[in-house]
Write an enzyme that holds these catalytic residues in place. Structure first.
Site, PDB file in Angstrom:
ATOM      1  N   GLU A 122      63.829  34.243  -8.378  1.00 45.98           N
ATOM      2  CA  GLU A 122      65.006  34.460  -7.531  1.00 45.98           C
ATOM      3  C   GLU A 122      65.793  33.188  -7.235  1.00 45.98           C
ATOM      4  OE1 GLU A 122      63.471  38.389  -5.071  1.00 45.98           O
ATOM      5  OE2 GLU A 122      62.804  36.391  -4.431  1.00 45.98           O
ATOM      6  N   LYS A 182      60.912  29.782  -9.429  1.00 43.79           N
ATOM      7  CA  LYS A 182      60.285  30.136  -8.166  1.00 43.79           C
ATOM      8  C   LYS A 182      58.869  30.661  -8.327  1.00 43.79           C
ATOM      9  CE  LYS A 182      60.617  33.316  -4.257  1.00 43.79           C
ATOM     10  NZ  LYS A 182      61.258  34.522  -3.705  1.00 43.79           N
ATOM     11  N   GLN A 183      58.666  31.516  -9.346  1.00 41.63           N
ATOM     12  CA  GLN A 183      57.400  32.248  -9.423  1.00 41.63           C
ATOM     13  C   GLN A 183      57.190  32.771 -10.837  1.00 41.63           C
ATOM     14  OE1 GLN A 183      58.944  35.229  -6.527  1.00 41.63           O
ATOM     15  NE2 GLN A 183      58.265  36.747  -8.015  1.00 41.63           N
TER      16      GLN A 183
END
Length: 567
Positions: A281, A349-350
């Site tokens: 995101e 982010k991830q």
């Protein structure tokens, strides 16, 4: 909410009504809580005992809340309230759990993670169940616990381990998306698309309740995530009733959305998806998110699988689009850029691209899988808990046991003693009692060290021991109406069918095959193995097509406290 609180003879009744509607279709909502009053202090003489009942019953209907409160009080005075609770949970654990021996930290963490997730679930499908939120039943300060909204976390993180161990609870999760299908169809129309488009955040109505608009506008992979969860459900259950009642429509409407969402690039003759937000995101609007395009492709392929199961012909356009779906791939560096224009070493982010290897199981060379893991691990510095579970699973997949153990252990930084409450981030911030992270942890056990992979025609597995354990047991894996126990040690695997399935199941490993018979033990030296059902010919044909399709993809890429819940 407007709230009133009255106390009569040590019984309190809290009644509330929302001040505004989520949407017109929901109306104003009532809720009633009936509870015993908790005293400010309790005095107990030395060497004496005292017993007190504290009970809370919650329901949207006041009479129902009172009915079950009275039932609880009656059970208490009859002496069976606690025993019924204990026995009820014993039934749940007996039917599905994970045991780890000689490592109390991991053993209790496996239990508590399952407990927290299942505490938020009904025992089976019910129209009253709205879904799982990342913050469990919690609602912390500053809207940190996602306000009870349902995200992709439900399907991608909490759902898979529940599906494997408690299929009826898994069905309850699937049904939350059936419940809101009409709202998803309406959402697609409002956005100018066809089919069903699920909002990034949903609640009671199924319509958008996303707090920040850009997420609703761009983070559209959730619709594909829901389709992928349906795929997993059908692989594990072959639930014809579900397909006849609503499943076919759900599968087709999601495929129709993606068919209307893509556009054909005339210069490459490939289908693309622009203006989306990937799971990462930090990049809020990109073209051709690798994960989004991959999960969209699988959504477009699912009608073919369902068609073979149900002996119906799907619209051929879905497969035609899937055949030409563009997925970013850097041939020179042999990895998948996260999106068009992504530059290597750019922070993310991830877990994002690594999800293509698992859970999506997109076919790719091992070198590509390894490069995806290494490149994105290096630029993911402080992701949420579930990120490291996916890196652990990926490293086990390519045989890097040391790195897999490091990433597996990294998850545990997000756990707070003494109750194993997870936080979203390892510094204790973010959502508290973050069941998304718990779902990732359970997946790293089942799909990582258990090596389970759900295939259209079988389940593959390869049992290995999690760090500092002597044995690893999986009790009650639900498959095609049957139940299977697995017991792994360093050198040995034991498989036992405890409940017969709808199809004959065969254990296969090292060119050997054994029919599983109820309560008979099959023991062998630990290695890659499969449970293969004797499926109808049409399903076997579809499985072969699925393998072929995966190969084509690689080529193209190169180019309870109430009546329903336990508490």
């Amino acid at each position: 909410m407007d709230i009133t609180h009255a106390v009569n003879q040590s019984i309190g009744i809290i009644s509330g009504r929302t001040k505004e509607m989520e949407y017109d279709v929901t109306g104003l909502q009532d809720v009633t809580m009936v509870h015993t009053v908790i005293p400010e202090e309790i005095s107990v003489e030395a060497f004496q005992e005292t017993t007190h009942l504290f009970l809370l019953s919650v329901d949207l209907v006041p009479a129902t809340a009172k009915k079950f409160f009275d039932k609880g009080v009656q059970m208490f005075f009859n002496g069976n309230l606690e025993s019924s609770h204990v026995n009820g949970w014993a039934d749940v654990w007996r039917n599905g759990r994970i045991d780890l021996n000689d490592n109390d930290t991991l053993a209790t963490l496996a239990y508590s993670s399952l407990y927290y997730i299942m505490s938020s679930l009904p025992l089976g499908p019910t129209p009253d169940f709205v879904g799982l939120s990342p913050g469990d039943l919690a609602h912390g300060e500053g809207h940190q616990d996602y306000m009870g909204h349902v995200f992709w976390d439900q399907e991608t993180w909490m759902y898979p381990p529940i599906l494997l161990l408690h299929s009826k609870m898994g069905e309850a999760i699937v049904q939350t998306r059936v419940r809101t299908l009409d709202a998803a169809i309406q959402t697609a129309k409002m956005r100018g698309y066809k089919g069903a488009m699920y909002p990034w955040e949903t609640a009671l109505s199924g319509l958008d309740v996303t707090e920040i608009p850009i997420y609703f506008l761009n983070e559209q992979h959730i619709t594909g995530d829901i389709s992928f969860a349906l795929r997993q459900y059908l692989y594990m259950t072959r639930d014809i009733r579900f397909l006849n009642e609503s499943g076919i429509e759900l599968v087709q409407e999601i495929a129709e959305f993606w068919a209307s969402r893509v556009f054909l690039n005339s210069s490459t003759n490939m289908y693309e998806i622009h203006d989306v937000m990937p799971p990462d995101e930090w990049h809020k609007k990109v073209n051709n998110s690798a994960f989004t395009n991959a999960v969209a492709k699988l959504s477009l392929l699912l009608p073919e699988f369902v068609g073979n199961v149900m002996n119906i012909k799907p619209d051929p356009k879905y497969k035609a689009i899937a055949d030409k779906m563009y997925i970013p791939y850097d041939k020179q560096l042999d990895y998948h850029p996260e999106f068009d224009g992504y530059t290597k070493n750019e922070p993310v982010k991830q877990a994002d691209v690594v999800l293509m290897g698992f859970p999506l199981m997109i076919n790719m060379d091992e070198s590509t899988r390894r490069n995806d893991l290494r490149i994105y691990e290096a630029v993911t510095s402080k992701g949420p808990a579930m990120t490291w579970s996916m890196f652990s699973i990926g490293n086990l997949e390519i045989g890097d046991i040391t790195k897999a153990s490091t990433q597996f252990t990294r998850q545990l930084l997000n756990v707070a003693k003494p109750f194993n409450v997870w936080t979203e981030l390892d510094d204790g911030t973010g959502a508290v009692n973050f069941i998304t992270g718990m779902g990732g942890f359970l997946q790293s056990l089942l799909f990582g060290y258990g090596g389970f992979r759900l295939r259209p025609d079988r389940i593959d597995f390869h049992g290995r021991l999690p760090p500092s354990t002597s044995s690893f047991n999986i009790t009650g894996l639900d498959y095609l109406g049957g139940s299977i126990d697995f017991y792994f040690t360093k050198d040995t695997t034991i498989v036992r069918l405890t409940k017969a399935a709808e199809f004959t199941l065969t254990l296969k490993y090292e060119e050997k095959a054994f029919t599983l018979k109820q309560n008979e033990i099959q023991m062998f030296s630990s290695t890659k193995a499969s449970i293969v059902p004797d499926l109808p010919l049409a399903l076997k044909r579809n499985s072969a097509n699925h393998v072929l399709f995966s190969s084509v993809l690689l080529i193209i890429s190169a180019l309870f406290c109430s009546k329903l819940y336990f508490c």
